[in-house]
Design a protein around this motif. Sequence first.
Motif, PDB file in Angstrom:
ATOM      1  N   GLN A   1      -4.131   5.328   0.401  1.00  0.00           N
ATOM      2  CA  GLN A   1      -4.243   6.181  -0.767  1.00  0.00           C
ATOM      3  C   GLN A   1      -2.864   6.403  -1.384  1.00  0.00           C
ATOM      4  N   ALA A   2      -2.800   6.394  -2.718  1.00  0.00           N
ATOM      5  CA  ALA A   2      -1.571   6.710  -3.450  1.00  0.00           C
ATOM      6  C   ALA A   2      -1.942   7.690  -4.550  1.00  0.00           C
ATOM      7  N   GLY A   3      -1.779   8.991  -4.279  1.00  0.00           N
ATOM      8  CA  GLY A   3      -2.218   9.984  -5.249  1.00  0.00           C
ATOM      9  C   GLY A   3      -3.719   9.855  -5.452  1.00  0.00           C
ATOM     10  N   LYS A   4      -4.119   9.635  -6.686  1.00  0.00           N
ATOM     11  CA  LYS A   4      -5.543   9.487  -6.991  1.00  0.00           C
ATOM     12  C   LYS A   4      -5.943   8.030  -7.169  1.00  0.00           C
ATOM     13  N   LEU A   5      -5.167   7.147  -6.583  1.00  0.00           N
ATOM     14  CA  LEU A   5      -5.542   5.737  -6.539  1.00  0.00           C
ATOM     15  C   LEU A   5      -5.751   5.328  -5.087  1.00  0.00           C
ATOM     16  N   SER A   6      -6.740   4.496  -4.885  1.00  0.00           N
ATOM     17  CA  SER A   6      -6.961   3.968  -3.540  1.00  0.00           C
ATOM     18  C   SER A   6      -6.897   2.445  -3.583  1.00  0.00           C
ATOM     19  N   TYR A   7      -6.329   1.880  -2.521  1.00  0.00           N
ATOM     20  CA  TYR A   7      -6.197   0.430  -2.371  1.00  0.00           C
ATOM     21  C   TYR A   7      -7.040  -0.003  -1.184  1.00  0.00           C
ATOM     22  N   LYS A   8      -7.837  -1.026  -1.380  1.00  0.00           N
ATOM     23  CA  LYS A   8      -8.671  -1.553  -0.307  1.00  0.00           C
ATOM     24  C   LYS A   8      -8.418  -3.051  -0.165  1.00  0.00           C
ATOM     25  N   ILE A   9      -7.941  -3.455   1.003  1.00  0.00           N
ATOM     26  CA  ILE A   9      -7.766  -4.880   1.282  1.00  0.00           C
ATOM     27  C   ILE A   9      -9.117  -5.432   1.719  1.00  0.00           C
ATOM     28  N   ASN A  10      -9.652  -6.372   0.942  1.00  0.00           N
ATOM     29  CA  ASN A  10     -10.979  -6.915   1.220  1.00  0.00           C
ATOM     30  C   ASN A  10     -10.946  -8.097   2.179  1.00  0.00           C
ATOM     31  N   GLN A  11      -9.947  -8.948   2.004  1.00  0.00           N
ATOM     32  CA  GLN A  11      -9.891 -10.177   2.786  1.00  0.00           C
ATOM     33  C   GLN A  11      -8.488 -10.755   2.758  1.00  0.00           C
ATOM     34  N   VAL A  12      -8.067 -11.332   3.877  1.00  0.00           N
ATOM     35  CA  VAL A  12      -6.790 -12.041   3.950  1.00  0.00           C
ATOM     36  C   VAL A  12      -7.056 -13.414   4.564  1.00  0.00           C
ATOM     37  N   ARG A  13      -6.547 -14.450   3.927  1.00  0.00           N
ATOM     38  CA  ARG A  13      -6.709 -15.794   4.448  1.00  0.00           C
ATOM     39  C   ARG A  13      -5.334 -16.439   4.629  1.00  0.00           C
TER      40      ARG A  13
ATOM     41  N   GLY B   1       3.711  -0.343  -5.571  1.00  0.00           N
ATOM     42  CA  GLY B   1       4.585   0.389  -6.477  1.00  0.00           C
ATOM     43  C   GLY B   1       3.976   1.678  -7.001  1.00  0.00           C
ATOM     44  N   SER B   2       4.729   2.375  -7.829  1.00  0.00           N
ATOM     45  CA  SER B   2       4.280   3.631  -8.428  1.00  0.00           C
ATOM     46  C   SER B   2       3.231   3.363  -9.507  1.00  0.00           C
ATOM     47  N   ILE B   3       2.545   4.447  -9.910  1.00  0.00           N
ATOM     48  CA  ILE B   3       1.479   4.363 -10.905  1.00  0.00           C
ATOM     49  C   ILE B   3       1.909   5.119 -12.163  1.00  0.00           C
ATOM     50  N   TYR B   4       1.594   4.555 -13.326  1.00  0.00           N
ATOM     51  CA  TYR B   4       2.021   5.135 -14.594  1.00  0.00           C
ATOM     52  C   TYR B   4       0.842   5.296 -15.559  1.00  0.00           C
ATOM     53  N   THR B   5       1.043   6.152 -16.557  1.00  0.00           N
ATOM     54  CA  THR B   5       0.100   6.181 -17.663  1.00  0.00           C
ATOM     55  C   THR B   5       0.392   4.991 -18.561  1.00  0.00           C
ATOM     56  N   THR B   6      -0.449   4.772 -19.531  1.00  0.00           N
ATOM     57  CA  THR B   6      -0.215   3.666 -20.467  1.00  0.00           C
ATOM     58  C   THR B   6       0.969   3.943 -21.381  1.00  0.00           C
ATOM     59  N   ASN B   7       1.470   5.192 -21.365  1.00  0.00           N
ATOM     60  CA  ASN B   7       2.678   5.565 -22.121  1.00  0.00           C
ATOM     61  C   ASN B   7       3.912   5.574 -21.235  1.00  0.00           C
TER      62      ASN B   7
ATOM     63  N   VAL C   1       2.606   8.970 -12.868  1.00  0.00           N
ATOM     64  CA  VAL C   1       1.616   9.975 -12.484  1.00  0.00           C
ATOM     65  C   VAL C   1       1.381   9.992 -10.983  1.00  0.00           C
ATOM     66  N   ASP C   2       1.638   8.885 -10.302  1.00  0.00           N
ATOM     67  CA  ASP C   2       1.496   8.821  -8.850  1.00  0.00           C
ATOM     68  C   ASP C   2       2.660   8.036  -8.276  1.00  0.00           C
ATOM     69  N   ASP C   3       3.264   8.601  -7.228  1.00  0.00           N
ATOM     70  CA  ASP C   3       4.309   7.858  -6.536  1.00  0.00           C
ATOM     71  C   ASP C   3       3.702   6.697  -5.769  1.00  0.00           C
ATOM     72  N   ALA C   4       4.571   5.788  -5.356  1.00  0.00           N
ATOM     73  CA  ALA C   4       4.123   4.729  -4.461  1.00  0.00           C
ATOM     74  C   ALA C   4       3.611   5.370  -3.171  1.00  0.00           C
ATOM     75  N   PRO C   5       2.683   4.715  -2.465  1.00  0.00           N
ATOM     76  CA  PRO C   5       2.226   5.264  -1.181  1.00  0.00           C
ATOM     77  C   PRO C   5       3.410   5.563  -0.277  1.00  0.00           C
ATOM     78  N   ASN C   6       3.322   6.680   0.467  1.00  0.00           N
ATOM     79  CA  ASN C   6       4.459   7.073   1.303  1.00  0.00           C
ATOM     80  C   ASN C   6       4.547   6.284   2.598  1.00  0.00           C
ATOM     81  N   SER C   7       3.692   5.283   2.738  1.00  0.00           N
ATOM     82  CA  SER C   7       3.759   4.401   3.894  1.00  0.00           C
ATOM     83  C   SER C   7       3.304   3.010   3.471  1.00  0.00           C
ATOM     84  N   THR C   8       3.674   2.025   4.257  1.00  0.00           N
ATOM     85  CA  THR C   8       3.223   0.674   3.969  1.00  0.00           C
ATOM     86  C   THR C   8       1.818   0.460   4.503  1.00  0.00           C
ATOM     87  N   LEU C   9       1.118  -0.479   3.926  1.00  0.00           N
ATOM     88  CA  LEU C   9      -0.216  -0.819   4.374  1.00  0.00           C
ATOM     89  C   LEU C   9      -0.115  -2.005   5.315  1.00  0.00           C
TER      90      LEU C   9
END
Length: 248
Positions: A107-119, A225-231, A235-243
Motif C-alpha cells: 500500500q502507498a497512501g490510497k494506492l495499492s499495488y498487486k503483483i499478479n505474476q513474475v516470469r 515512486g511517489s504519486i501525483y495529481t495530474t497537476n 498526494v502520496d509518498d512512495a511506499p515506506n518499504s520495498t515490495l
Amino acid sequence: MKAKGYLLILSMILAVGLAGCDGNKNDQSNEKKSFSANMANDSSSSSSASSSSQSLSDYRYKVPKSVQSNANYVKNGDLSKKHQFTFDRFGTRQQLADVTTSPVNIQAGKLSYKINQVRVIKNTAKTPQAKQAVEQVLNLNQIPDTYYTFVLNYTVTNHHDFEVALNGVNYVKTNQGQTLTTANQLTDSSAGNKIGAGRAVSFAMTGYLHDYAAHPATKLSIQFGSIYTTNQKKVDDAPNSTLSVSLK
C-alpha cells in the motif's frame, strides 16, 4: 518509423505473455500504449540511432517450420508452462524458465499495488538484430547470446476520488546485489500514466538478470515512486518499504 516508435514495439515484445493480466479492455489498451514510458533515455535523437531503429523496425524473423512443429512452441507468445517458448520478431528465442503466480501486495497512501505474476525468461538471440534490439531497449553496451530477463505483471488501484499520475518504479534490486533502474537494465510501463478515481490498471516491467545462469537471483525488491495529481502535486509518498517478490 522513428526510434521511439521502434522502442514502443520492442518493449511490448520484451514483456512477453501479457495475456491474463487483470483489468478491463480499456485498461489493457492503455497498458499496450504505455510500454514506451521511460524509454526516452535511449539515444534515439542521434542520426545513427535513428538509422539503426529504422533498420530494426523493418526486420522480421521467420521461425523455421521445424521449430514451429515443436510441442513446446507457442506462436502467440503467451507462455504459461515451464519449457514453453516463442520467438520475437527480431529472432530471440524466449523460453519460460520459471513462473510465480502467488499475489503480493503493498500500500502507498490510497494506492495499492498487486503483483499478479513474475516470469523468468531464458532468451537466446538467434540473429544479430535480436542482440542489437535488446541492447538498445535495456541500455546495455553488449549482451551475451543467451541471457535471462524477468517479466513482472502488476496492477495499481487508485482509491482516491480523483485521477492520479504515476511516477513509475524507482528501482529494483535482486538478492544477488544487482540494481536496475529505467535508465539501465529495466523497462516499466507505468511511469507517466494516469489512473482514474476508483479504477485499477495493469502494467508490466521487464528487467535484465545479470549472470543468472551461474548465480540465479531468487528475490526482487521493488521500490515504487511517489504519486501525483495530474497537476503535478504530490498526494502520496512512495511506499515506506520495498515490495519483495520471489522469482522461484
